[in-house]
Design a protein around this motif. Structure first.
Motif, PDB file in Angstrom:
ATOM      1  N   LEU A 118       0.825  -1.018  -0.121  1.00  0.00           N
ATOM      2  CA  LEU A 118      -0.235   0.181  -0.464  1.00  0.00           C
ATOM      3  C   LEU A 118       0.354   1.280  -0.056  1.00  0.00           C
ATOM      4  CD1 LEU A 118      -2.586  -0.568   2.355  1.00  0.00           C
ATOM      5  CD2 LEU A 118      -2.687  -1.089  -0.385  1.00  0.00           C
ATOM      6  N   SER A 119       2.332   1.066   0.495  1.00  0.00           N
ATOM      7  CA  SER A 119       2.651   2.628   0.401  1.00  0.00           C
ATOM      8  C   SER A 119       3.474   2.677  -0.642  1.00  0.00           C
ATOM      9  CB  SER A 119       3.862   1.742   1.479  1.00  0.00           C
ATOM     10  OG  SER A 119       4.432   0.968   1.372  1.00  0.00           O
ATOM     11  N   VAL A 121       1.784   2.165  -3.607  1.00  0.00           N
ATOM     12  CA  VAL A 121       0.366   2.155  -4.436  1.00  0.00           C
ATOM     13  C   VAL A 121       0.273   3.971  -4.924  1.00  0.00           C
ATOM     14  CG1 VAL A 121      -2.404   2.862  -4.864  1.00  0.00           C
ATOM     15  CG2 VAL A 121      -1.198   0.842  -3.742  1.00  0.00           C
ATOM     16  N   THR A 144       1.329   1.007  -9.171  1.00  0.00           N
ATOM     17  CA  THR A 144       2.809   0.908  -8.954  1.00  0.00           C
ATOM     18  C   THR A 144       3.871   1.054  -9.258  1.00  0.00           C
ATOM     19  OG1 THR A 144       3.623  -1.082  -8.369  1.00  0.00           O
ATOM     20  CG2 THR A 144       1.678  -0.643  -6.450  1.00  0.00           C
ATOM     21  N   LEU A 168      -9.022   1.396  -1.428  1.00  0.00           N
ATOM     22  CA  LEU A 168      -7.888   1.712  -1.415  1.00  0.00           C
ATOM     23  C   LEU A 168      -7.365   3.088  -0.989  1.00  0.00           C
ATOM     24  CD1 LEU A 168      -8.000  -1.583  -3.185  1.00  0.00           C
ATOM     25  CD2 LEU A 168      -6.997  -1.568  -1.130  1.00  0.00           C
ATOM     26  N   THR A 169      -7.881   4.026  -1.841  1.00  0.00           N
ATOM     27  CA  THR A 169      -7.040   5.445  -2.066  1.00  0.00           C
ATOM     28  C   THR A 169      -7.094   5.744  -0.951  1.00  0.00           C
ATOM     29  OG1 THR A 169      -8.234   5.851  -3.877  1.00  0.00           O
ATOM     30  CG2 THR A 169      -8.122   7.201  -3.083  1.00  0.00           C
ATOM     31  N   THR A 172      -4.295   4.243   1.054  1.00  0.00           N
ATOM     32  CA  THR A 172      -3.060   4.701   0.741  1.00  0.00           C
ATOM     33  C   THR A 172      -2.693   5.980   1.087  1.00  0.00           C
ATOM     34  OG1 THR A 172      -3.404   4.909  -1.567  1.00  0.00           O
ATOM     35  CG2 THR A 172      -3.038   2.753  -0.635  1.00  0.00           C
ATOM     36  N   GLN A 173      -3.556   7.056   0.856  1.00  0.00           N
ATOM     37  CA  GLN A 173      -3.108   8.616   1.128  1.00  0.00           C
ATOM     38  C   GLN A 173      -3.099   8.450   2.812  1.00  0.00           C
ATOM     39  OE1 GLN A 173      -6.851  10.415   0.353  1.00  0.00           O
ATOM     40  NE2 GLN A 173      -6.512  10.452  -1.616  1.00  0.00           N
ATOM     41  N   THR A 175      -1.359   6.163   4.794  1.00  0.00           N
ATOM     42  CA  THR A 175       0.123   4.970   4.636  1.00  0.00           C
ATOM     43  C   THR A 175       1.062   5.770   4.127  1.00  0.00           C
ATOM     44  OG1 THR A 175      -1.720   3.400   4.075  1.00  0.00           O
ATOM     45  CG2 THR A 175       1.213   2.636   3.834  1.00  0.00           C
ATOM     46  N   ALA A 179       5.639   6.115  -2.477  1.00  0.00           N
ATOM     47  CA  ALA A 179       4.746   5.218  -3.676  1.00  0.00           C
ATOM     48  C   ALA A 179       5.519   5.320  -4.413  1.00  0.00           C
ATOM     49  CB  ALA A 179       3.509   6.174  -4.155  1.00  0.00           C
TER      50      ALA A 179
END
Length: 180
Positions: A118-119, A121, A144, A168-169, A172-173, A175, A179
């Motif tokens: 996730l970091s 993405v 990614t 997920l958005t 990930t924001q 996390t 990226a």
């Protein structure tokens, strides 16, 4: 496949050990409607050339045996693909989202297992082609910085795919990571 190491056997539920992601089988299946979608895609690829060859065989009498033989040469493996491939893909395709990553397994002849931390993405997208819309399905694409390209989860319910992309958005924001 080699036996997992001791570290891999003591994984947390998130699939990590000592802050490293470990490739492991994802647990979630795609929608069962994906079988019909994959079959419809196969029919759309196989049927036109067989139809054209049979039509030409009807119209061109001297070439009829060769054209019908060609239609059979395309149609027989095509029919086998239509009947076998969707069910095989359904057995293989899996995905899972954890607190650290998205895991996928896809394919049927050539199978691919992927992890998208996730970091790492960059973008999350959903796609719904015309056939997917007929089957109320969507694909979530997770991009990614990997040279292997995006991670795709095919065959998700279209509403669930929208919710997953939003989740997920959001995750990930929040996390940490760049990226890249």
């Amino acid at each position: 496949m080699a036996a997992p190491s001791t570290d891999e056997q003591s994984l947390s539920p998130g699939g990590t050990t000592d802050d490293q992601l470990v490739l492991r089988p994802p647990s979630r299946r795609v929608e069962r409607r994906a079988i019909g979608w994959w079959a419809a895609q196969a029919v759309a690829v196989v049927l036109p050339p067989v139809f054209v060859l049979v039509l030409l065989a009807v119209l061109i009498a001297p070439a009829r045996p060769w054209l019908l033989l060609s239609a059979a040469a395309v149609g027989a493996p095509g029919l086998l693909t239509i009947l076998v491939m969707p069910y095989w893909r359904y057995r293989v395709h899996r995905w899972e989202r954890t607190d650290d990553a998205v895991f996928t397994r896809a394919g049927w002849v050539r199978q691919e297992w992927r992890i998208a931390p996730l970091s790492r993405v960059q973008t999350v997208d959903t796609v719904r082609g015309p056939l997917q819309q007929m089957f109320r399905l969507a694909t979530v694409t997770i991009t990614t910085a990997s040279a292997a390209g995006p991670v795709k989860i095919d065959g998700l319910d279209h509403e669930f795919a929208r919710d997953l992309a939003e989740e997920l958005t959001r995750v990930t924001q929040a996390t940490p990571g760049d990226a890249t």
